[in-house]
Design a protein around this motif. Sequence first.
Motif, PDB file in Angstrom:
ATOM      1  N   LEU A  68      34.869  40.933  42.709  1.00 42.48           N
ATOM      2  CA  LEU A  68      34.095  40.874  43.951  1.00 42.48           C
ATOM      3  C   LEU A  68      34.914  40.247  45.070  1.00 42.48           C
ATOM      4  CD1 LEU A  68      31.447  41.242  45.493  1.00 42.48           C
ATOM      5  CD2 LEU A  68      30.698  39.017  44.602  1.00 42.48           C
ATOM      6  N   LEU A  69      35.653  39.193  44.761  1.00 36.71           N
ATOM      7  CA  LEU A  69      36.499  38.550  45.771  1.00 36.71           C
ATOM      8  C   LEU A  69      37.580  39.499  46.268  1.00 36.71           C
ATOM      9  CD1 LEU A  69      36.903  34.974  44.218  1.00 36.71           C
ATOM     10  CD2 LEU A  69      35.480  35.652  46.168  1.00 36.71           C
ATOM     11  N   ASN A  70      38.136  40.312  45.350  1.00 36.25           N
ATOM     12  CA  ASN A  70      39.135  41.305  45.747  1.00 36.25           C
ATOM     13  C   ASN A  70      38.546  42.359  46.681  1.00 36.25           C
ATOM     14  OD1 ASN A  70      41.289  40.204  44.322  1.00 36.25           O
ATOM     15  ND2 ASN A  70      40.797  41.300  42.448  1.00 36.25           N
ATOM     16  N   ILE A  71      37.317  42.797  46.367  1.00 38.89           N
ATOM     17  CA  ILE A  71      36.646  43.799  47.191  1.00 38.89           C
ATOM     18  C   ILE A  71      36.371  43.234  48.598  1.00 38.89           C
ATOM     19  CG2 ILE A  71      34.539  45.165  47.477  1.00 38.89           C
ATOM     20  CD1 ILE A  71      34.398  45.321  44.407  1.00 38.89           C
ATOM     21  N   ILE A  72      35.859  41.999  48.650  1.00 38.42           N
ATOM     22  CA  ILE A  72      35.570  41.357  49.939  1.00 38.42           C
ATOM     23  C   ILE A  72      36.849  41.186  50.737  1.00 38.42           C
ATOM     24  CG2 ILE A  72      34.771  39.218  51.029  1.00 38.42           C
ATOM     25  CD1 ILE A  72      32.813  38.890  48.689  1.00 38.42           C
ATOM     26  N   LEU A 125      40.925  55.170  46.135  1.00 36.78           N
ATOM     27  CA  LEU A 125      40.486  55.304  44.747  1.00 36.78           C
ATOM     28  C   LEU A 125      40.577  53.978  44.007  1.00 36.78           C
ATOM     29  CD1 LEU A 125      42.044  58.733  43.669  1.00 36.78           C
ATOM     30  CD2 LEU A 125      39.668  58.223  44.244  1.00 36.78           C
ATOM     31  N   VAL A 126      41.611  53.197  44.336  1.00 32.70           N
ATOM     32  CA  VAL A 126      41.749  51.884  43.716  1.00 32.70           C
ATOM     33  C   VAL A 126      40.552  51.004  44.070  1.00 32.70           C
ATOM     34  CG1 VAL A 126      43.122  49.767  43.636  1.00 32.70           C
ATOM     35  CG2 VAL A 126      44.256  51.986  43.640  1.00 32.70           C
ATOM     36  N   THR A 127      40.172  51.032  45.340  1.00 29.15           N
ATOM     37  CA  THR A 127      39.017  50.246  45.780  1.00 29.15           C
ATOM     38  C   THR A 127      37.738  50.734  45.107  1.00 29.15           C
ATOM     39  OG1 THR A 127      40.069  49.893  47.925  1.00 29.15           O
ATOM     40  CG2 THR A 127      37.703  49.480  47.789  1.00 29.15           C
ATOM     41  N   LEU A 128      37.610  52.070  45.004  1.00 31.81           N
ATOM     42  CA  LEU A 128      36.431  52.629  44.338  1.00 31.81           C
ATOM     43  C   LEU A 128      36.362  52.173  42.888  1.00 31.81           C
ATOM     44  CD1 LEU A 128      33.994  54.527  44.284  1.00 31.81           C
ATOM     45  CD2 LEU A 128      35.562  56.414  43.751  1.00 31.81           C
ATOM     46  N   LEU A 129      37.517  52.180  42.190  1.00 37.04           N
ATOM     47  CA  LEU A 129      37.551  51.732  40.803  1.00 37.04           C
ATOM     48  C   LEU A 129      37.180  50.258  40.685  1.00 37.04           C
ATOM     49  CD1 LEU A 129      40.693  53.508  39.309  1.00 37.04           C
ATOM     50  CD2 LEU A 129      38.319  53.825  38.643  1.00 37.04           C
ATOM     51  N   ARG A 130      37.617  49.461  41.645  1.00 37.36           N
ATOM     52  CA  ARG A 130      37.257  48.051  41.628  1.00 37.36           C
ATOM     53  C   ARG A 130      35.745  47.874  41.795  1.00 37.36           C
ATOM     54  NH1 ARG A 130      41.948  45.247  45.414  1.00 37.36           N
ATOM     55  NH2 ARG A 130      43.592  45.210  43.828  1.00 37.36           N
TER      56      ARG A 130
END
Length: 210
Positions: free
Chosen positions: A202-206, A71-76
Amino acid sequence: MSYITPLFFGFISAFIGIIPPGLINMTAAKVNHKEGKRNALWFVFGATLVICVQVFFAILFAKIISHRPDLVTLLREIGFCIFTALTVYFLWIAKTPKGKPKKFKNKSKSKRFFLGMLLSALNFFPIPYYVFVSISLASYHLFSFDTTSILIFVNGVLVGSFLVFYIYISFFNKIENKRDYIMKNMNTIIGSITGLISIITLLNIINYYW
């Protein structure tokens, strides 16, 4: 964790979130212009009170979902889309507002207090905003979801929000003749900030997927 850290980030997040010209801060400035600083301050007290409540519940919600990495990743990802859209809007779409401000009839300070509460309650932006902020800070170990840190963070938001509103009601009259110029450049400033946040997100997601 130092108690200064949540206070600082609460203050900064509130300052960034409220400084762009919006319904609440512009209304506060107009109430000050038409009715004086006393009524404007009562309006600000009402608005700030509701913001603090919204922030508190937003962080409690963030605490619940912080244990779900998916969920954290989805929110990001959602946050990245939102901030990218805001960047495009403020840098290339938004135009300088036109039209004269509406006139206010003189109202009692209690009515202005409840008007501030009403307008703030109708603004749902603080809830997803502070969910995103608190989770992002926690992921960098800059914020923890213990009760003390949450309350200190909320107090930081309180101070930051009140300061921004006070700046609006104190200086808006002095710069009213340059309002269009300032708001035009404010779009560029806001777009730059949201663009930077988009890049970091975006960098966090990657980094998560790699």
